[in-house]
Design a protein around this motif. Structure first.
Motif, PDB file in Angstrom:
ATOM      1  N   VAL A  32       0.865  -1.173   0.000  1.00  0.00           N
ATOM      2  CA  VAL A  32       0.000   0.000   0.000  1.00  0.00           C
ATOM      3  C   VAL A  32       0.902   1.223   0.000  1.00  0.00           C
ATOM      4  O   VAL A  32       1.770   1.357   0.877  1.00  0.00           O
ATOM      5  CB  VAL A  32      -0.918   0.034   1.241  1.00  0.00           C
ATOM      6  CG1 VAL A  32      -1.831   1.265   1.199  1.00  0.00           C
ATOM      7  CG2 VAL A  32      -1.736  -1.254   1.333  1.00  0.00           C
ATOM      8  N   VAL A  33       0.735   2.100  -0.981  1.00  0.00           N
ATOM      9  CA  VAL A  33       1.552   3.301  -1.092  1.00  0.00           C
ATOM     10  C   VAL A  33       0.666   4.521  -0.894  1.00  0.00           C
ATOM     11  O   VAL A  33      -0.335   4.689  -1.602  1.00  0.00           O
ATOM     12  CB  VAL A  33       2.251   3.370  -2.470  1.00  0.00           C
ATOM     13  CG1 VAL A  33       2.995   4.698  -2.631  1.00  0.00           C
ATOM     14  CG2 VAL A  33       3.217   2.204  -2.628  1.00  0.00           C
ATOM     15  N   VAL A  92       3.324   2.087   3.150  1.00  0.00           N
ATOM     16  CA  VAL A  92       2.828   2.182   4.530  1.00  0.00           C
ATOM     17  C   VAL A  92       2.187   0.878   5.013  1.00  0.00           C
ATOM     18  O   VAL A  92       1.681   0.809   6.130  1.00  0.00           O
ATOM     19  CB  VAL A  92       1.809   3.332   4.673  1.00  0.00           C
ATOM     20  CG1 VAL A  92       2.482   4.667   4.397  1.00  0.00           C
ATOM     21  CG2 VAL A  92       0.607   3.115   3.749  1.00  0.00           C
ATOM     22  N   GLY A  93       2.204  -0.146   4.187  1.00  0.00           N
ATOM     23  CA  GLY A  93       1.615  -1.413   4.601  1.00  0.00           C
ATOM     24  C   GLY A  93       1.616  -2.415   3.467  1.00  0.00           C
ATOM     25  O   GLY A  93       2.160  -2.167   2.386  1.00  0.00           O
ATOM     26  N   MET A  94       1.004  -3.544   3.741  1.00  0.00           N
ATOM     27  CA  MET A  94       0.933  -4.633   2.771  1.00  0.00           C
ATOM     28  C   MET A  94      -0.528  -5.011   2.536  1.00  0.00           C
ATOM     29  O   MET A  94      -1.410  -4.654   3.314  1.00  0.00           O
ATOM     30  CB  MET A  94       1.707  -5.851   3.285  1.00  0.00           C
ATOM     31  CG  MET A  94       3.180  -5.584   3.545  1.00  0.00           C
ATOM     32  SD  MET A  94       4.038  -7.008   4.302  1.00  0.00           S
ATOM     33  CE  MET A  94       3.437  -6.902   5.981  1.00  0.00           C
ATOM     34  N   TRP A  95      -0.765  -5.726   1.449  1.00  0.00           N
ATOM     35  CA  TRP A  95      -2.099  -6.262   1.206  1.00  0.00           C
ATOM     36  C   TRP A  95      -1.984  -7.595   0.484  1.00  0.00           C
ATOM     37  O   TRP A  95      -0.977  -7.895  -0.142  1.00  0.00           O
ATOM     38  CB  TRP A  95      -2.969  -5.280   0.415  1.00  0.00           C
ATOM     39  CG  TRP A  95      -2.502  -4.986  -0.986  1.00  0.00           C
ATOM     40  CD1 TRP A  95      -1.517  -4.116  -1.352  1.00  0.00           C
ATOM     41  CD2 TRP A  95      -3.012  -5.547  -2.209  1.00  0.00           C
ATOM     42  NE1 TRP A  95      -1.367  -4.095  -2.725  1.00  0.00           N
ATOM     43  CE2 TRP A  95      -2.280  -4.956  -3.275  1.00  0.00           C
ATOM     44  CE3 TRP A  95      -4.012  -6.472  -2.513  1.00  0.00           C
ATOM     45  CZ2 TRP A  95      -2.520  -5.276  -4.612  1.00  0.00           C
ATOM     46  CZ3 TRP A  95      -4.247  -6.796  -3.857  1.00  0.00           C
ATOM     47  CH2 TRP A  95      -3.512  -6.192  -4.883  1.00  0.00           C
ATOM     48  N   LYS A 147      -2.772  -4.971   5.715  1.00  0.00           N
ATOM     49  CA  LYS A 147      -1.897  -5.111   6.876  1.00  0.00           C
ATOM     50  C   LYS A 147      -1.018  -3.863   6.982  1.00  0.00           C
ATOM     51  O   LYS A 147       0.116  -3.840   6.489  1.00  0.00           O
ATOM     52  CB  LYS A 147      -1.027  -6.370   6.753  1.00  0.00           C
ATOM     53  CG  LYS A 147      -1.824  -7.666   6.788  1.00  0.00           C
ATOM     54  CD  LYS A 147      -0.924  -8.878   6.755  1.00  0.00           C
ATOM     55  CE  LYS A 147      -1.739 -10.167   6.838  1.00  0.00           C
ATOM     56  NZ  LYS A 147      -0.885 -11.389   6.812  1.00  0.00           N
ATOM     57  N   PRO A 148      -1.560  -2.808   7.596  1.00  0.00           N
ATOM     58  CA  PRO A 148      -0.788  -1.565   7.717  1.00  0.00           C
ATOM     59  C   PRO A 148       0.374  -1.710   8.684  1.00  0.00           C
ATOM     60  O   PRO A 148       0.322  -2.504   9.628  1.00  0.00           O
ATOM     61  CB  PRO A 148      -1.818  -0.566   8.238  1.00  0.00           C
ATOM     62  CG  PRO A 148      -2.810  -1.400   8.976  1.00  0.00           C
ATOM     63  CD  PRO A 148      -2.883  -2.709   8.227  1.00  0.00           C
ATOM     64  N   PHE A 149       1.446  -0.948   8.437  1.00  0.00           N
ATOM     65  CA  PHE A 149       2.542  -0.930   9.394  1.00  0.00           C
ATOM     66  C   PHE A 149       2.071  -0.288  10.697  1.00  0.00           C
ATOM     67  O   PHE A 149       2.408  -0.739  11.786  1.00  0.00           O
ATOM     68  CB  PHE A 149       3.730  -0.134   8.839  1.00  0.00           C
ATOM     69  CG  PHE A 149       4.360  -0.771   7.633  1.00  0.00           C
ATOM     70  CD1 PHE A 149       4.402  -2.151   7.484  1.00  0.00           C
ATOM     71  CD2 PHE A 149       4.931   0.008   6.640  1.00  0.00           C
ATOM     72  CE1 PHE A 149       4.993  -2.745   6.382  1.00  0.00           C
ATOM     73  CE2 PHE A 149       5.533  -0.572   5.530  1.00  0.00           C
ATOM     74  CZ  PHE A 149       5.562  -1.941   5.402  1.00  0.00           C
TER      75      PHE A 149
END
Length: 358
Positions: free
Chosen positions: A303-304, A310-313, A327-329
């Motif tokens: 996720v940008v 700033v996170g993953m998906w 899955k945000p940081f």
């Protein structure tokens, strides 16, 4: 220019935050090469850089041979333009093959086995045939060539890197292999130095601002070869020095202002991160280790927001819908969640199916 500004320029020049492209082949030609280790993710990498891109159109471009999937750089899969396939294989893969000598020896693979494999695979594919990986392995096994463990994959990679095979159209959900010379008409190869120099200009236009070390890593060239290519096109580039590092981009590229509240759902292995050896403009080194997992070669989808990861998906496909597990940081605020929902709509349009955010 700051590191944050560099990241914003990359989003723009990679045609993520802005695009005029309507065809998959336009995207791939502009980017030079796009990593395609994760097949479905690479389709989205192309689609998100298009106006109204959809998965079917990108797959059709592969079937129509307007883009090609093969092993031309760094020993991994990429999408490239048909006109670039053969010169790239000639320029980049000999070093890859040489570096793999120890692995080949460990797997019991030698020139004799590769030659027999090439003969067997050629006979099976001649006449426009396309076979899945399992079907190619069956051909080799019948020819008394073992494909267990990673032997089969190394054989396929070698045959692709030496210009015998490339990927064809998918058969159901399975990729297929076909003979490169039957899949693509033979073309006159450009002079290698000129081709690499032209490729370097495309890299700094599409990936800039980037360093010379980024370009060398991305192509797998030695630093001397990268410097030679860079010197040939230097007059067409502009430079910026940030934190002691020199970054280059095409002089024709505009310097853009950041877009506020911009959110993008990028697939794993996207060029926004994989196009560089130093990714700190977009993500902290420790965070990058987090999305790269445990060293298993898998790079998570990201996720940008405002040019920063700033996170993953992760997506899950059901029968008539897809789910995105975020899955945000840290945590997303209300405005960010709304922007992520808008980004998910573009992904939904690409897939042609409803997308639900978890």
């Amino acid at each position: 220019m700051t590191l944050s500004s560099i990241a914003h320029q990359r989003l723009y020049h990679q045609r993520i935050s802005h695009t005029e492209f309507v065809k998959p082949e336009e995207v791939v030609s502009w980017m030079g090469a796009m990593q395609s280790q994760d097949y479905l993710g690479s389709l989205w990498s192309v689609g998100l850089r298009m106006k109204d891109g959809n998965e079917e159109a990108v797959e059709q471009a592969l079937a129509n041979k307007t883009i090609v999937r093969t092993w031309p750089m760094r020993g991994t899969l990429h999408l490239v333009s048909p006109a670039d396939v053969r010169w790239m294989l000639k320029a980049f893969t000999p070093r890859i093959i040489s570096r793999a000598a120890g692995i080949y020896k460990q797997e019991g693979l030698d020139k004799k086995i590769f030659t027999r494999s090439a003969r067997l695979v050629t006979a099976a594919l001649e006449g426009g045939h396309q076979l899945t990986r399992k079907e190619v392995y069956d051909v080799l096994e019948r020819g008394k060539i073992a494909t267990g463990n990673t032997r089969g994959l190394h054989i396929l990679g070698y045959l692709a890197q030496t210009g015998l095979i490339c990927f064809g159209a998918r058969k159901g959900k399975q990729p297929t292999f076909t003979l490169l010379d039957e899949w693509l008409p033979a073309v006159k190869l450009p002079l290698q130095d000129e081709a690499i120099a032209s490729f370097a200009l495309r890299y700094f236009a599409s990936h800039g601002p980037a360093t010379l070390q980024d370009f060398a890593w991305w192509t797998g060239l030695s630093i001397t070869e990268a410097k030679n290519a860079h010197e040939a096109i230097k007059s067409s580039l502009v430079q910026e020095t940030v934190n002691g590092n020199t970054y280059w981009m095409a002089g024709s590229n505009p310097v853009v202002k950041p877009k506020t509240a911009s959110v993008y759902l990028l697939p794993g292995f996207d060029e926004y991160l994989l196009g560089y050896t130093n990714r700190t403009a977009a993500i902290d080194t420790n965070r990058f280790k987090q999305i790269a997992g445990t060293g298993n070669g898998i790079l998570s989808s990201t996720v940008v927001i405002n040019s920063q990861v700033v996170g993953m998906w992760k997506r899950t496909i059901a029968r008539n819908a897809a789910a995105i597990d975020l899955k945000p940081f840290d945590s997303f605020n209300k405005t960010q969640k709304s922007a992520i929902a808008s980004a998910a709509k573009k992904y939904s349009a690409f897939l042609g199916t409803p997308v639900k955010i978890v």
